[in-house]
Design a protein around this motif. Structure first.
Motif, PDB file in Angstrom:
ATOM      1  N   ASN A  50       0.831  -1.211   0.000  1.00  0.00           N
ATOM      2  CA  ASN A  50       0.000   0.000   0.000  1.00  0.00           C
ATOM      3  C   ASN A  50       0.863   1.258   0.000  1.00  0.00           C
ATOM      4  OD1 ASN A  50      -2.316  -1.554   0.034  1.00  0.00           O
ATOM      5  ND2 ASN A  50      -2.617  -1.363   2.242  1.00  0.00           N
ATOM      6  N   PHE A  51       1.938   1.232   0.773  1.00  0.00           N
ATOM      7  CA  PHE A  51       2.828   2.386   0.828  1.00  0.00           C
ATOM      8  C   PHE A  51       3.496   2.608  -0.523  1.00  0.00           C
ATOM      9  CE2 PHE A  51       7.080   4.176   1.590  1.00  0.00           C
ATOM     10  CZ  PHE A  51       6.706   5.411   2.098  1.00  0.00           C
ATOM     11  N   ALA A  52       3.943   1.529  -1.165  1.00  0.00           N
ATOM     12  CA  ALA A  52       4.596   1.647  -2.477  1.00  0.00           C
ATOM     13  C   ALA A  52       3.613   2.191  -3.515  1.00  0.00           C
ATOM     14  CB  ALA A  52       5.140   0.295  -2.911  1.00  0.00           C
ATOM     15  N   GLY A  53       2.366   1.748  -3.454  1.00  0.00           N
ATOM     16  CA  GLY A  53       1.351   2.245  -4.387  1.00  0.00           C
ATOM     17  C   GLY A  53       1.082   3.729  -4.197  1.00  0.00           C
ATOM     18  N   ALA A  58       1.971   9.360  -5.867  1.00  0.00           N
ATOM     19  CA  ALA A  58       2.467  10.706  -5.561  1.00  0.00           C
ATOM     20  C   ALA A  58       3.539  11.124  -6.559  1.00  0.00           C
ATOM     21  CB  ALA A  58       3.018  10.746  -4.142  1.00  0.00           C
ATOM     22  N   ALA A  59       4.397  10.187  -6.954  1.00  0.00           N
ATOM     23  CA  ALA A  59       5.443  10.503  -7.929  1.00  0.00           C
ATOM     24  C   ALA A  59       4.834  10.826  -9.289  1.00  0.00           C
ATOM     25  CB  ALA A  59       6.422   9.332  -8.047  1.00  0.00           C
ATOM     26  N   LYS A  60       3.813  10.065  -9.714  1.00  0.00           N
ATOM     27  CA  LYS A  60       3.145  10.342 -11.002  1.00  0.00           C
ATOM     28  C   LYS A  60       2.483  11.710 -10.984  1.00  0.00           C
ATOM     29  CE  LYS A  60       2.177   5.532 -12.140  1.00  0.00           C
ATOM     30  NZ  LYS A  60       1.141   4.508 -12.258  1.00  0.00           N
ATOM     31  N   LYS A  64       3.419  14.916 -13.434  1.00  0.00           N
ATOM     32  CA  LYS A  64       2.399  15.581 -14.251  1.00  0.00           C
ATOM     33  C   LYS A  64       2.158  17.014 -13.807  1.00  0.00           C
ATOM     34  CE  LYS A  64      -0.164  11.382 -15.336  1.00  0.00           C
ATOM     35  NZ  LYS A  64      -1.441  10.679 -15.190  1.00  0.00           N
ATOM     36  N   GLY A  65       2.725  17.402 -12.652  1.00  0.00           N
ATOM     37  CA  GLY A  65       2.528  18.757 -12.148  1.00  0.00           C
ATOM     38  C   GLY A  65       1.199  18.938 -11.437  1.00  0.00           C
ATOM     39  N   GLU A  66       0.581  17.864 -11.036  1.00  0.00           N
ATOM     40  CA  GLU A  66      -0.701  17.922 -10.325  1.00  0.00           C
ATOM     41  C   GLU A  66      -0.473  17.832  -8.824  1.00  0.00           C
ATOM     42  OE1 GLU A  66      -2.765  14.556 -11.863  1.00  0.00           O
ATOM     43  OE2 GLU A  66      -3.020  15.401 -13.861  1.00  0.00           O
ATOM     44  N   PRO A  70      -3.688  12.586  -0.903  1.00  0.00           N
ATOM     45  CA  PRO A  70      -3.561  11.234  -0.340  1.00  0.00           C
ATOM     46  C   PRO A  70      -4.926  10.674   0.067  1.00  0.00           C
ATOM     47  CG  PRO A  70      -2.767  12.848   1.229  1.00  0.00           C
ATOM     48  CD  PRO A  70      -3.086  13.580  -0.051  1.00  0.00           C
ATOM     49  N   ILE A  71      -5.083   9.400  -0.187  1.00  0.00           N
ATOM     50  CA  ILE A  71      -6.322   8.710   0.187  1.00  0.00           C
ATOM     51  C   ILE A  71      -6.055   7.978   1.491  1.00  0.00           C
ATOM     52  CG2 ILE A  71      -7.978   6.949  -0.486  1.00  0.00           C
ATOM     53  CD1 ILE A  71      -7.169   7.510  -3.397  1.00  0.00           C
ATOM     54  N   THR A  72      -6.834   8.278   2.484  1.00  0.00           N
ATOM     55  CA  THR A  72      -6.672   7.593   3.767  1.00  0.00           C
ATOM     56  C   THR A  72      -7.830   6.621   3.947  1.00  0.00           C
ATOM     57  OG1 THR A  72      -7.850   9.370   4.888  1.00  0.00           O
ATOM     58  CG2 THR A  72      -5.458   9.519   4.842  1.00  0.00           C
ATOM     59  N   LEU A  73      -7.481   5.371   4.034  1.00  0.00           N
ATOM     60  CA  LEU A  73      -8.482   4.332   4.235  1.00  0.00           C
ATOM     61  C   LEU A  73      -8.444   3.776   5.650  1.00  0.00           C
ATOM     62  CD1 LEU A  73      -7.972   2.399   0.888  1.00  0.00           C
ATOM     63  CD2 LEU A  73      -9.730   4.083   1.432  1.00  0.00           C
TER      64      LEU A  73
END
Length: 151
Positions: A50-53, A58-60, A64-66, A70-73
């Motif tokens: 989950n952390f790697a995903g 975040a890197a993508k 892309k400059g966006e 973060p999604i907290t589940l």
């Protein structure tokens, strides 16, 4: 005609003693209660995946400059109410002890309820403070090992 003395009422003091005893027991058993009511922790593989995903997302977004949102589940743990509940019951026991003394019930019951209630609160806070101290000692030890000044 002789006056009949009614036995002293002891209801409030006895309730305070019972509540204080339960609060004190819950304060000392809170680490085990917490482990019993919280869901089991996720396996380390799932947590790492989950952390790697999230890191990749975040890197993508950064490329892309966006802005990355973060999604907290994480669901809140049921044990989050344990400490306030124990402290509340300890204070309730102390309050019942005070009311017992004000109602002229036997002093031992009122004093016992106050002592048990305050002891439960102190024990619960003591466990929390001990945890914080141990955490800080570990952090300072790691910083010292890494050669980082913590002045």
């Amino acid at each position: 005609m002789p006056e009949i003395k009614s036995p002293k009422k002891r209801r409030i003091g006895l309730i305070g003693i019972a509540v204080g005893f339960l609060a004190l027991a819950a304060a000392f058993l809170s680490p085990w209660i917490q482990g019993a009511i919280d869901p089991p922790p996720k396996p380390i593989e799932e947590t790492a995946g989950n952390f790697a995903g999230r890191l990749a997302a975040a890197a993508k977004a950064k490329i892309k400059g966006e802005d990355y949102v973060p999604i907290t589940l994480e669901e809140p743990k049921p044990s989050r109410f344990l400490m306030p509940t124990v402290i509340g019951f300890g204070m309730l026991a102390a309050g019942l002890g005070i009311v017992s003394l004000l109602k002229s019930e036997p002093r031992g019951l009122g004093a016992g309820a106050i002592a048990l209630g305050i002891s439960a609160v102190v024990a619960q806070w003591g466990i929390l403070i001990a945890g914080v101290i141990i955490f800080l000692l570990i952090v300072f030890r790691v910083l010292d090992f890494l050669g980082i000044e913590n002045g």
